[in-house]
Write a protein that holds these residues in place. Structure first.
Motif, PDB file in Angstrom:
ATOM      1  N   PRO A 767       0.834  -1.213   0.000  1.00  0.00           N
ATOM      2  CA  PRO A 767       0.000   0.000   0.000  1.00  0.00           C
ATOM      3  C   PRO A 767       0.865   1.258   0.000  1.00  0.00           C
ATOM      4  O   PRO A 767       2.005   1.239   0.498  1.00  0.00           O
ATOM      5  CB  PRO A 767      -0.802  -0.130   1.303  1.00  0.00           C
ATOM      6  CG  PRO A 767       0.026  -1.003   2.169  1.00  0.00           C
ATOM      7  CD  PRO A 767       0.732  -1.954   1.259  1.00  0.00           C
ATOM      8  N   PRO A 768       0.355   2.341  -0.545  1.00  0.00           N
ATOM      9  CA  PRO A 768       1.153   3.576  -0.563  1.00  0.00           C
ATOM     10  C   PRO A 768       1.303   4.160   0.854  1.00  0.00           C
ATOM     11  O   PRO A 768       0.469   3.929   1.730  1.00  0.00           O
ATOM     12  CB  PRO A 768       0.329   4.507  -1.451  1.00  0.00           C
ATOM     13  CG  PRO A 768      -1.081   3.980  -1.361  1.00  0.00           C
ATOM     14  CD  PRO A 768      -0.940   2.490  -1.208  1.00  0.00           C
ATOM     15  N   GLY A 769       2.366   4.881   1.053  1.00  0.00           N
ATOM     16  CA  GLY A 769       2.568   5.579   2.321  1.00  0.00           C
ATOM     17  C   GLY A 769       3.181   4.738   3.420  1.00  0.00           C
ATOM     18  O   GLY A 769       3.148   5.137   4.592  1.00  0.00           O
ATOM     19  N   LEU A 770       3.741   3.568   3.058  1.00  0.00           N
ATOM     20  CA  LEU A 770       4.387   2.770   4.094  1.00  0.00           C
ATOM     21  C   LEU A 770       5.641   3.490   4.594  1.00  0.00           C
ATOM     22  O   LEU A 770       6.439   3.985   3.800  1.00  0.00           O
ATOM     23  CB  LEU A 770       4.779   1.388   3.572  1.00  0.00           C
ATOM     24  CG  LEU A 770       3.649   0.384   3.349  1.00  0.00           C
ATOM     25  CD1 LEU A 770       4.212  -0.909   2.761  1.00  0.00           C
ATOM     26  CD2 LEU A 770       2.923   0.084   4.656  1.00  0.00           C
ATOM     27  N   PRO A 771       5.855   3.515   5.914  1.00  0.00           N
ATOM     28  CA  PRO A 771       7.035   4.215   6.435  1.00  0.00           C
ATOM     29  C   PRO A 771       8.296   3.386   6.226  1.00  0.00           C
ATOM     30  O   PRO A 771       8.241   2.161   6.096  1.00  0.00           O
ATOM     31  CB  PRO A 771       6.720   4.341   7.929  1.00  0.00           C
ATOM     32  CG  PRO A 771       5.877   3.158   8.222  1.00  0.00           C
ATOM     33  CD  PRO A 771       5.031   2.941   6.982  1.00  0.00           C
ATOM     34  N   PRO A 772       9.447   4.038   6.182  1.00  0.00           N
ATOM     35  CA  PRO A 772      10.708   3.275   6.146  1.00  0.00           C
ATOM     36  C   PRO A 772      10.895   2.498   7.443  1.00  0.00           C
ATOM     37  O   PRO A 772      10.475   2.933   8.518  1.00  0.00           O
ATOM     38  CB  PRO A 772      11.773   4.356   5.961  1.00  0.00           C
ATOM     39  CG  PRO A 772      11.138   5.615   6.460  1.00  0.00           C
ATOM     40  CD  PRO A 772       9.669   5.489   6.168  1.00  0.00           C
ATOM     41  N   VAL A 773      11.541   1.336   7.322  1.00  0.00           N
ATOM     42  CA  VAL A 773      11.678   0.443   8.465  1.00  0.00           C
ATOM     43  C   VAL A 773      13.131   0.437   8.929  1.00  0.00           C
ATOM     44  O   VAL A 773      14.037   0.252   8.099  1.00  0.00           O
ATOM     45  CB  VAL A 773      11.249  -0.993   8.099  1.00  0.00           C
ATOM     46  CG1 VAL A 773      11.291  -1.893   9.338  1.00  0.00           C
ATOM     47  CG2 VAL A 773       9.861  -0.990   7.491  1.00  0.00           C
ATOM     48  N   PRO A 774      13.392   0.619  10.247  1.00  0.00           N
ATOM     49  CA  PRO A 774      14.772   0.503  10.734  1.00  0.00           C
ATOM     50  C   PRO A 774      15.257  -0.933  10.589  1.00  0.00           C
ATOM     51  O   PRO A 774      14.721  -1.847  11.212  1.00  0.00           O
ATOM     52  CB  PRO A 774      14.667   0.915  12.212  1.00  0.00           C
ATOM     53  CG  PRO A 774      13.357   1.614  12.331  1.00  0.00           C
ATOM     54  CD  PRO A 774      12.459   1.012  11.308  1.00  0.00           C
ATOM     55  N   MET A 775      16.281  -1.144   9.750  1.00  0.00           N
ATOM     56  CA  MET A 775      16.765  -2.503   9.513  1.00  0.00           C
ATOM     57  C   MET A 775      18.180  -2.453   8.975  1.00  0.00           C
ATOM     58  O   MET A 775      18.674  -1.412   8.537  1.00  0.00           O
ATOM     59  CB  MET A 775      15.859  -3.226   8.510  1.00  0.00           C
ATOM     60  CG  MET A 775      15.955  -2.676   7.094  1.00  0.00           C
ATOM     61  SD  MET A 775      15.055  -3.649   5.865  1.00  0.00           S
ATOM     62  CE  MET A 775      13.375  -3.174   6.217  1.00  0.00           C
ATOM     63  N   ASP A 776      18.820  -3.619   9.019  1.00  0.00           N
ATOM     64  CA  ASP A 776      20.088  -3.825   8.338  1.00  0.00           C
ATOM     65  C   ASP A 776      19.749  -4.368   6.959  1.00  0.00           C
ATOM     66  O   ASP A 776      19.285  -5.517   6.823  1.00  0.00           O
ATOM     67  CB  ASP A 776      20.950  -4.813   9.130  1.00  0.00           C
ATOM     68  CG  ASP A 776      22.347  -4.953   8.559  1.00  0.00           C
ATOM     69  OD1 ASP A 776      22.470  -5.079   7.330  1.00  0.00           O
ATOM     70  OD2 ASP A 776      23.314  -4.946   9.360  1.00  0.00           O
ATOM     71  N   LEU A 777      19.942  -3.558   5.916  1.00  0.00           N
ATOM     72  CA  LEU A 777      19.477  -3.917   4.583  1.00  0.00           C
ATOM     73  C   LEU A 777      20.094  -5.222   4.095  1.00  0.00           C
ATOM     74  O   LEU A 777      19.406  -6.073   3.524  1.00  0.00           O
ATOM     75  CB  LEU A 777      19.790  -2.776   3.597  1.00  0.00           C
ATOM     76  CG  LEU A 777      19.395  -3.039   2.131  1.00  0.00           C
ATOM     77  CD1 LEU A 777      17.900  -3.310   2.023  1.00  0.00           C
ATOM     78  CD2 LEU A 777      19.804  -1.867   1.257  1.00  0.00           C
ATOM     79  N   VAL A 778      21.382  -5.422   4.342  1.00  0.00           N
ATOM     80  CA  VAL A 778      22.055  -6.626   3.848  1.00  0.00           C
ATOM     81  C   VAL A 778      21.450  -7.880   4.504  1.00  0.00           C
ATOM     82  O   VAL A 778      21.152  -8.878   3.837  1.00  0.00           O
ATOM     83  CB  VAL A 778      23.570  -6.544   4.136  1.00  0.00           C
ATOM     84  CG1 VAL A 778      24.257  -7.851   3.735  1.00  0.00           C
ATOM     85  CG2 VAL A 778      24.182  -5.362   3.390  1.00  0.00           C
ATOM     86  N   LEU A 779      21.252  -7.825   5.842  1.00  0.00           N
ATOM     87  CA  LEU A 779      20.713  -8.987   6.536  1.00  0.00           C
ATOM     88  C   LEU A 779      19.262  -9.250   6.150  1.00  0.00           C
ATOM     89  O   LEU A 779      18.868 -10.404   5.903  1.00  0.00           O
ATOM     90  CB  LEU A 779      20.836  -8.795   8.052  1.00  0.00           C
ATOM     91  CG  LEU A 779      22.263  -8.752   8.617  1.00  0.00           C
ATOM     92  CD1 LEU A 779      22.230  -8.487  10.122  1.00  0.00           C
ATOM     93  CD2 LEU A 779      22.989 -10.063   8.339  1.00  0.00           C
ATOM     94  N   MET A 780      18.433  -8.209   6.106  1.00  0.00           N
ATOM     95  CA  MET A 780      17.020  -8.418   5.788  1.00  0.00           C
ATOM     96  C   MET A 780      16.836  -8.830   4.329  1.00  0.00           C
ATOM     97  O   MET A 780      15.895  -9.564   3.997  1.00  0.00           O
ATOM     98  CB  MET A 780      16.224  -7.145   6.082  1.00  0.00           C
ATOM     99  CG  MET A 780      16.010  -6.885   7.568  1.00  0.00           C
ATOM    100  SD  MET A 780      15.244  -8.292   8.428  1.00  0.00           S
ATOM    101  CE  MET A 780      13.736  -8.508   7.509  1.00  0.00           C
ATOM    102  N   GLU A 781      17.754  -8.385   3.440  1.00  0.00           N
ATOM    103  CA  GLU A 781      17.697  -8.857   2.053  1.00  0.00           C
ATOM    104  C   GLU A 781      17.912 -10.368   2.006  1.00  0.00           C
ATOM    105  O   GLU A 781      17.238 -11.079   1.256  1.00  0.00           O
ATOM    106  CB  GLU A 781      18.770  -8.140   1.223  1.00  0.00           C
ATOM    107  CG  GLU A 781      18.791  -8.564  -0.243  1.00  0.00           C
ATOM    108  CD  GLU A 781      19.917  -7.888  -0.991  1.00  0.00           C
ATOM    109  OE1 GLU A 781      20.455  -8.510  -1.924  1.00  0.00           O
ATOM    110  OE2 GLU A 781      20.278  -6.739  -0.632  1.00  0.00           O
ATOM    111  N   GLN A 782      18.812 -10.863   2.866  1.00  0.00           N
ATOM    112  CA  GLN A 782      19.034 -12.300   2.935  1.00  0.00           C
ATOM    113  C   GLN A 782      17.777 -13.029   3.397  1.00  0.00           C
ATOM    114  O   GLN A 782      17.453 -14.120   2.904  1.00  0.00           O
ATOM    115  CB  GLN A 782      20.200 -12.598   3.874  1.00  0.00           C
ATOM    116  CG  GLN A 782      20.570 -14.064   3.980  1.00  0.00           C
ATOM    117  CD  GLN A 782      21.095 -14.627   2.670  1.00  0.00           C
ATOM    118  OE1 GLN A 782      21.924 -14.004   2.012  1.00  0.00           O
ATOM    119  NE2 GLN A 782      20.575 -15.788   2.262  1.00  0.00           N
ATOM    120  N   VAL A 783      17.029 -12.425   4.358  1.00  0.00           N
ATOM    121  CA  VAL A 783      15.781 -13.031   4.835  1.00  0.00           C
ATOM    122  C   VAL A 783      14.781 -13.167   3.702  1.00  0.00           C
ATOM    123  O   VAL A 783      14.188 -14.243   3.479  1.00  0.00           O
ATOM    124  CB  VAL A 783      15.195 -12.188   5.986  1.00  0.00           C
ATOM    125  CG1 VAL A 783      13.792 -12.688   6.346  1.00  0.00           C
ATOM    126  CG2 VAL A 783      16.088 -12.254   7.221  1.00  0.00           C
TER     127      VAL A 783
END
Length: 891
Positions: A767-783
């Motif tokens: 959906p539009p307007g989703l907020p950015p999420v605090p995360m480690d991009l490299v690790l969550m990309e692996q998930v």
């Protein structure tokens, strides 16, 4: 009234206990019904008072939860440095026990006693840290809520519906020198929650809906008040004992009922239970084994039945080996237990008997002091005719042979008296010879032969030595006094010797009981494991009670099985009886009211954490545990065996767990080493495969090159997963959070899976307007990559894979959905465990590491992941990550 001279050993023990309590480090617990009542605030206030007195007060752990008024009270208090420990990619601060002991302040503040320490700490629980601080001589202030007490966990769960995971043993509450209740009415606590003074608003609303309902708080408040009252009552009784106060203080009602083999005892027990329930008071039933009367088998069965009735009605049973008179023994128990009322049955028998000797009620009234004596009317319908005329008649009257020996002693003494008379000895000397004969009979044969010897001696003395001789006629009145003294001396000697003999018998019983328990303890201590301990316990029980015994322990499903040989030849019905005992934590079988037709008596083996098994005892002939003291000894055997077995089993489990941990550590080290060694050659293979794909033109060569490339890539993913698992389990993964839009995360993951998802229909619905999420991009990309690969492997190639997302005020959730067969039943939770795989009808299954890595990474972010089946078919995996602030604040 003093009813017994002080026991020197008891006095010495009291002095030693008091000295220990005076010199040891002090523990003060601030006790509450729930979070938010003000325990930390009260602890800090008290600490500030101690600081003003000049004491060295430091903060070990204090959780202010952002409350300004609580934070203000930490001013002036120094805080001990903490230890930094890695945990799932994060660094957490924990209490430094060794640093605190080296610093050794006078008083240290340790908030949240039930806290679980981070892995890598010296102890797993904070209460263990507190115990070490006390052993080091450091006073401790701490806080705890009533729901964290181990013995109350089940009660709290039943009241609130919430299972409390963190708990403290009851022993540390008993160790507390001071327990201060921090109380607050439920309405005020709920208002504090609504105002955000306990939790943040969202958490507060959730807490009010579940745990902090008014009914829950009222019940928890009563539990806290009762537990505090118990602690105060124990302190009061200790003070009374130390000060030698031999009377009760009626600060709280407590009832004591005296029971006997008489049938009316059952009525007394029920009347006491009704009264205790009406006034909300604890009660106990005492049976005093005086040793003077030998009970028949029927009477012993009756006593056992009465004791079991007390336990069924919720009372406490006390079996005493009497040292004094029955009344004095009862009063001694009443004073020791701070009893306020003693209940006894109304005296029976003919009225003339009360002129000869006083009844139990009269003796109690004379010596009870401030204790009330209540007399319960007898139910005459249950009395036998003999009971109405001769109450408490002795069983087993002395045999006729004892009276014949008394007659012979009197005859010998008379012969000696005649010899002395011929040698012109005085009558007083002859009287002393008769007294000596009476004493000999009393020492050997007991009361009634002694009384008979007194009467015979009186007659012989009158007949052979008092004028007129050879006649029972007395002409000189002064001899009547001699006759009275002889008779009185005989009765007194008979009673005294009977009492001494009874005490000797009781002392012998106590010695045998103590020796039996000591031998059992010694045998269990020498055993090297639970199996040897079971064999030793079985031998000890069989030897002591002339019976055959077996011990049954549960398997993983909770079903009992014999340890060693089935010595009792149990049928299915007997096994069912033993299983009932294990499930209900109560004795059953032979000699009980539950399943009395069983061949064996089954006793629960109760450890500190519940019932761990069942001890089955089958007598060889007449059971030896029908008498109350023997039944209590048997139960003591079972309890001691249970505690020893529990320690042995826990030790064995700990050794197995340590062995598994060592093997896991070795395996992780091996995997890490092998993975590192495989990465370089795998990279070379992939580079060569890419070169072949770029240069080869024939179809066969291209197919071979693609096969080499795909298999090498699959092997490289496996190696990377192995490395990732070892990093997660060792805590070496560092989470570097930064705000990342979900669209960026999904694009990066889909690009990495381009080759795998080639030709697949991928639907992304954000959906539009989703907020950015605090995360480690490299690790969550692996998930996300692992979840996409999982969806691709376990769903048909012609079915779409969906990515969806939605947000709440506290978190954002990402869903990866496939249209395959779904998760096998029962694997919804286990699928995240290492090396757990599901069967794949669409191709080769993975190594069972991908989802384990996903769970570790998500939890390192403070989120959660779960998998389930969709009603319309297929599986979905949900990943939830916390937001720093609500989505509305990003707009």
């Amino acid at each position: 009234m003093d009813i017994k001279r002080p026991d020197p050993d008891e006095l010495l023990r009291k002095v030693q206990d008091e000295e220990t309590r005076r010199t040891r480090a002090k523990l003060k617990i601030f006790f509450g019904m729930a979070p938010g009542v003000g325990k930390t605030f009260a602890m800090l206030q008290d600490a500030q008072d101690r600081l003003d007195e000049g004491l060295d007060v430091v903060i070990g752990v204090v959780e202010t939860h952002g409350r300004a008024e609580t934070q203000a009270l930490t001013a002036g208090l120094s805080t001990l440095p903490t230890r930094t420990l890695p945990y799932r990619g994060m660094e957490l601060q924990e209490f430094d026990l060794q640093g605190a002991i080296q610093r050794k302040p006078r008083l240290i503040l340790m908030d949240e006693l039930a806290h679980t320490n981070v892995q890598g700490s010296i102890h797993g629980k904070r209460w263990q840290d507190v115990w070490d601080l006390l052993d080091a001589g450091i006073d401790v202030y701490t806080t705890v809520n009533v729901q964290h007490i181990e013995s109350l966990k089940d009660v709290v769960a039943q009241i609130t519906g919430v299972i409390v995971r963190e708990s403290i043993p009851d022993t540390i509450l008993q160790r507390a020198d001071e327990l201060e209740l921090v109380d607050l009415p439920p309405e005020e606590l709920i208002q504090r929650l609504k105002e955000g003074k306990v939790y943040v608003p969202d958490q507060a609303r959730h807490a009010i809906e579940r745990f902090f309902r008014k009914g829950n708080l009222l019940a928890l408040r009563e539990l806290a008040l009762r537990r505090t009252a118990d602690h105060v009552d124990a302190d009061m009784r200790r003070y009374m004992s130390n000060e030698g106060i031999a009377r009760t203080w009626a600060v709280n009602e407590r009832l004591l009922v005296c029971i006997s083999p008489a049938p009316e005892s059952a009525r007394l027990i029920r009347a006491t239970q009704r009264l205790a329930e009406r006034i909300k008071a604890p009660w106990l039933a005492a049976y005093v084994e005086t040793g003077r009367l030998r009970h028949s088998g029927k009477d012993r069965d009756q006593i056992e039945e009465h004791l079991r009735l007390v336990e069924r009605l919720g009372g406490e049973t006390v079996v005493l080996q009497g040292d004094l008179t029955l009344a004095e023994d009862l009063v001694r128990v009443a004073v020791a237990r701070n009893v306020t009322r003693i209940l006894v049955g109304k005296p029976g028998g003919p009225s003339w008997l009360h002129l000869v000797r006083s009844s139990l009620v009269e003796r109690l009234v004379r010596i009870c002091g401030s204790i009330d004596v209540m007399v319960i009317a007898r139910d005459r319908d249950i009395e036998s005719p003999a009971d109405r005329h001769v109450p408490n008649r002795p069983r087993n009257f002395p045999p006729l042979l004892h009276f014949l020996w008394a007659l012979l002693v009197v005859a010998l003494v008379t012969t000696l008296g005649l010899v002395l008379q011929m040698r012109r000895f005085e009558l007083a000397d002859i009287v002393m010879v008769y007294v000596l004969g009476i004493l000999m009979v009393g020492a050997r044969y007991g009361r009634w032969p002694t009384v008979a010897a007194s009467v015979l001696s009186l007659g012989a003395f009158d007949f052979f030595f008092v004028a007129p001789l050879y006649s029972f006629r007395v002409t000189d009145p002064k001899h009547l006094g001699t006759f009275a003294v002889m008779l009185l001396v005989g009765v007194v000697i008979g009673n005294l010797t009977e009492r001494i003999r009874a005490q000797i018998r009781l002392a012998r019983v106590r010695e045998q009981r103590t020796l039996a328990l000591f031998k059992l303890s010694a045998e269990l201590t020498k055993c090297g494991g639970s199996a040897a301990m079971v064999d030793s316990a079985i031998r000890s029980v069989a030897s002591q009670f002339q019976s055959r015994a077996s011990i049954l322990l549960p398997n993983a499903e909770g079903r009992l099985s014999f340890q060693g040989d089935d010595a009792l030849g149990f049928t299915d019905e007997e096994m069912a009886a033993a299983q009932w005992v294990f499930d209900h934590h109560e004795a059953a079988g032979l000699g009980t009211d539950t399943l009395p037709g069983a061949k064996a008596l089954n006793l629960p083996l109760k450890g500190s954490r519940g019932t761990i098994g069942v001890m089955a005892i089958q007598p060889e002939g007449q059971p030896r545990w029908t008498e109350p003291d023997q039944r209590h000894l048997l139960e003591a055997f079972a309890n001691q065996t249970a505690l020893a077995l529990e320690r042995a089993i826990l030790g064995e489990k700990g050794a197995v767990a340590q062995q598994r941990a060592d093997l896991e550590q070795l395996r992780n080290a091996l995997l890490s080493s092998v993975s590192h060694d495989l990465r370089a050659p795998l990279g070379n293979i992939l580079e060569a495969a890419n070169a072949l794909l770029a240069t080869e033109k024939t179809s066969n060569h291209l197919e071979l090159a693609e096969s080499i490339h795909d298999e090498a890539q699959q092997l490289q993913r496996l190696v990377n997963n192995l490395l990732e698992v070892t990093h997660l389990e060792s805590g070496r993964v560092e989470v570097k959070k930064a705000p990342v839009p979900l669209e960026q995360l999904s694009r990066a993951a889909l690009e990495r899976c381009t080759r795998l998802l080639k030709g697949r229909d991928i639907k992304v619905d954000f959906p539009p307007g989703l907020p950015p999420v605090p995360m480690d991009l490299v690790l969550m990309e692996q998930v996300i990559v692992n979840l996409l690969e999982n969806a691709a492997h376990f769903s048909p190639a012609d079915q779409p894979i969906e990515l969806r997302a939605w947000a709440t005020d506290r978190a954002i959730t990402l869903a990866v959905i496939d249209h395959g067969k779904g998760l096998p039943e029962g694997l919804e939770e286990k699928i995240f465990e290492k090396l757990v795989r599901a069967d794949n009808p669409h191709g080769r299954a993975g190594a069972g590491l991908g989802l384990t890595i996903c769970k570790g990474i998500v939890e390192a972010h403070g989120g959660w992941i779960q998998g389930n089946n969709r009603p319309q078919g297929g599986a979905q995996f949900l990943v939830s990550l916390p937001l720093e602030r609500p989505p509305s604040e990003y707009r």
